[in-house]
Write a protein that holds these residues in place. Structure first.
Motif, short mmCIF file in Angstrom:
data_model
loop_
_atom_site.label_atom_id
_atom_site.label_comp_id
_atom_site.label_asym_id
_atom_site.label_seq_id
_atom_site.Cartn_x
_atom_site.Cartn_y
_atom_site.Cartn_z
N ARG A 115 0.81 -1.22 0.00
CA ARG A 115 0.00 0.00 0.00
C ARG A 115 0.84 1.27 0.00
NH1 ARG A 115 -5.22 -0.35 0.60
NH2 ARG A 115 -5.39 1.72 1.55
N SER A 116 2.00 1.21 -0.68
CA SER A 116 2.75 2.46 -0.82
C SER A 116 1.93 3.47 -1.62
CB SER A 116 4.10 2.20 -1.51
OG SER A 116 3.93 1.70 -2.81
N GLY A 117 0.99 2.95 -2.46
CA GLY A 117 0.09 3.85 -3.16
C GLY A 117 -0.75 4.64 -2.19
N ALA A 118 -1.12 4.03 -1.05
CA ALA A 118 -1.93 4.72 -0.05
C ALA A 118 -1.15 5.87 0.57
CB ALA A 118 -2.37 3.73 1.04
N THR A 119 0.14 5.71 0.76
CA THR A 119 0.93 6.81 1.29
C THR A 119 1.05 7.93 0.27
OG1 THR A 119 3.04 5.85 0.55
CG2 THR A 119 2.27 5.22 2.73
N SER A 120 1.23 7.59 -0.98
CA SER A 120 1.33 8.61 -2.03
C SER A 120 -0.01 9.31 -2.24
CB SER A 120 1.79 7.98 -3.35
OG SER A 120 3.07 7.43 -3.23
N SER A 121 -1.10 8.56 -2.23
CA SER A 121 -2.41 9.17 -2.43
C SER A 121 -2.76 10.09 -1.27
CB SER A 121 -3.48 8.08 -2.59
OG SER A 121 -3.62 7.31 -1.40
N ARG A 122 -2.38 9.68 -0.05
CA ARG A 122 -2.65 10.53 1.11
C ARG A 122 -1.91 11.86 0.98
NH1 ARG A 122 -0.29 7.80 4.77
NH2 ARG A 122 1.46 9.22 5.10
N LEU A 123 -0.65 11.79 0.56
CA LEU A 123 0.14 13.00 0.38
C LEU A 123 -0.48 13.90 -0.70
CD1 LEU A 123 2.74 14.49 1.19
CD2 LEU A 123 3.91 13.25 -0.63
N ALA A 124 -0.95 13.29 -1.78
CA ALA A 124 -1.56 14.06 -2.86
C ALA A 124 -2.84 14.75 -2.39
CB ALA A 124 -1.86 13.14 -4.04
N GLN A 125 -3.65 14.05 -1.60
CA GLN A 125 -4.88 14.65 -1.07
C GLN A 125 -4.57 15.77 -0.10
OE1 GLN A 125 -6.89 11.07 0.38
NE2 GLN A 125 -8.35 11.22 -1.30
N LEU A 126 -3.58 15.58 0.76
CA LEU A 126 -3.16 16.63 1.68
C LEU A 126 -2.69 17.86 0.89
CD1 LEU A 126 -1.17 14.54 4.31
CD2 LEU A 126 -3.29 15.80 4.75
N HIS A 127 -2.04 17.63 -0.23
CA HIS A 127 -1.57 18.72 -1.08
C HIS A 127 -2.74 19.55 -1.61
CE1 HIS A 127 1.19 20.86 -3.60
NE2 HIS A 127 0.73 20.36 -4.73
N VAL A 128 -3.81 18.89 -2.02
CA VAL A 128 -4.99 19.61 -2.50
C VAL A 128 -5.62 20.42 -1.37
CG1 VAL A 128 -7.30 19.38 -3.50
CG2 VAL A 128 -5.44 17.93 -4.33
N ILE A 129 -5.70 19.84 -0.17
CA ILE A 129 -6.24 20.57 0.97
C ILE A 129 -5.38 21.79 1.27
CG2 ILE A 129 -6.68 20.46 3.46
CD1 ILE A 129 -8.76 18.98 1.77
N ASP A 130 -4.05 21.64 1.21
CA ASP A 130 -3.15 22.78 1.44
C ASP A 130 -3.40 23.89 0.42
OD1 ASP A 130 -1.95 21.61 3.62
OD2 ASP A 130 -0.19 20.89 2.52
N ILE A 131 -3.60 23.50 -0.83
CA ILE A 131 -3.85 24.49 -1.89
C ILE A 131 -5.15 25.24 -1.61
CG2 ILE A 131 -4.40 24.78 -4.34
CD1 ILE A 131 -2.56 22.33 -4.86
N LEU A 132 -6.19 24.52 -1.21
CA LEU A 132 -7.47 25.15 -0.89
C LEU A 132 -7.33 26.09 0.31
CD1 LEU A 132 -9.96 22.17 -1.31
CD2 LEU A 132 -9.85 24.24 -2.72
N PHE A 133 -6.62 25.62 1.33
CA PHE A 133 -6.43 26.45 2.52
C PHE A 133 -5.72 27.75 2.16
CE2 PHE A 133 -3.41 27.67 5.91
CZ PHE A 133 -4.33 28.10 6.85
N MET A 134 -4.64 27.66 1.41
CA MET A 134 -3.91 28.87 1.02
C MET A 134 -4.75 29.77 0.13
SD MET A 134 -1.05 28.94 2.53
CE MET A 134 0.17 27.92 3.35
N SER A 135 -5.57 29.17 -0.72
CA SER A 135 -6.44 29.97 -1.60
C SER A 135 -7.45 30.77 -0.79
CB SER A 135 -7.18 29.04 -2.58
OG SER A 135 -6.27 28.35 -3.42
#
Length: 285
Positions: free
Chosen positions: A230-250
């Motif tokens: 499930r290394s994909g799960a770690t990568s997907s989690r990071l990608a989702q956190l990245h989108v949340i960070d973008i929204l927060f900064m926006s």
């Protein structure tokens, strides 16, 4: 996008996608009609593929493929092997993380991102909901938006989430998070929110899914593949956190002065709590 979507596409569109994946350099030189002929389909099927991918047309598809051909990062998410050396694990996980973030940046639709930021900025209340690892993303989103004085909730308990969705209004946002896009609980919570007239946002891996189909605004993260460990799960989690960070900064930049003030206040509040704890420890000694 093509690798993630290829097995979800109708037969003719799948043949085109497979041809592009196998011969990308060749594919970007063709017109829609030529690409249809080469893949033994039709020009109309090429246009349908572009729509299925959420793109404006063949030119955008060709630009994305050409852009990918210029990238130097290693393609393909890599899983660990038995007794993997730490140095190798470090390299693989770093490569996976970089690729997940890069792919997420490539597939973000700026119109949908702007709609989501506007909805969050104007919302009376924001309700984030996810199950399992997506619940962690929801919790991260809650703590971020609380810091700039947004009224935010998140519950991993589906009954609590259902009650919130059932009482949401058109002034509220219900934000469903599911990497697979197939999580039944998230799908149903968004359905409830739609019935009350609340604004609904989804965050899933790329492509249409039960979750994205229930939301009025769709955001996508990297379509990293699951693997044995499930290394994909770690990568997907990071990608989702990245989108949340973008929204927060926006949202933060839309209320810049207030955000700075609120962030200072929340930082001072944490310092105050920690300071009191240190004093209590000292008095006990």
């Amino acid at each position: 996008m093509l690798r993630e979507m290829v097995n979800k596409l109708p037969a003719s569109e799948k043949k085109i996608a497979e041809f592009i994946i196998e011969s990308p350099q060749e594919a970007i030189s063709y017109t829609a009609q030529e690409l249809g002929e080469r893949s033994q389909t039709s020009g109309a099927a090429v246009i349908r593929l572009c729509k299925s991918l959420g793109l404006n047309g063949l030119q955008e598809l060709k630009l994305r493929v050409a852009g990918d051909l210029q990238k130097t990062y290693e393609v393909g998410y890599r899983d660990i092997s038995p007794n993997e050396p730490l140095e190798s694990i470090l390299k693989k996980m770093t490569t996976n993380s970089i690729q997940a973030l890069s792919e997420t940046a490539d597939i973000i639709n700026f119109e949908e991102l702007q709609k989501a930021a506007d909805a969050l900025f104007h919302a009376r209340s924001i309700h984030f909901f996810g199950v399992g690892s997506s619940a962690i993303i929801a919790q991260d989103a809650q703590q971020k938006f609380l810091r700039i004085n947004k009224h935010v909730t998140t519950f991993s308990d589906v009954h609590m989430a259902a009650m919130l969705a059932a009482n949401a209004t058109e002034e509220d946002v219900v934000f469903g998070i599911s990497f697979s896009g197939k999580t039944t609980e998230v799908t149903k919570v968004l359905e409830l929110a739609n019935q009350t007239g609340a604004k609904t946002i989804s965050l899933t891996s790329y492509g249409q899914s039960p979750v994205s189909n229930r939301a009025s605004i769709n955001l996508f993260s990297s379509a990293s593949r699951e693997s044995v460990f499930r290394s994909g799960a770690t990568s997907s989690r990071l990608a989702q956190l990245h989108v949340i960070d973008i929204l927060f900064m926006s949202v933060a930049t839309m209320q810049y002065e207030e955000s700075i003030e609120r962030l200072d206040q929340t930082r001072a509040a944490i310092d105050f709590i920690q300071g009191n704890e240190e004093k209590n420890k000292g008095s006990k000694k």
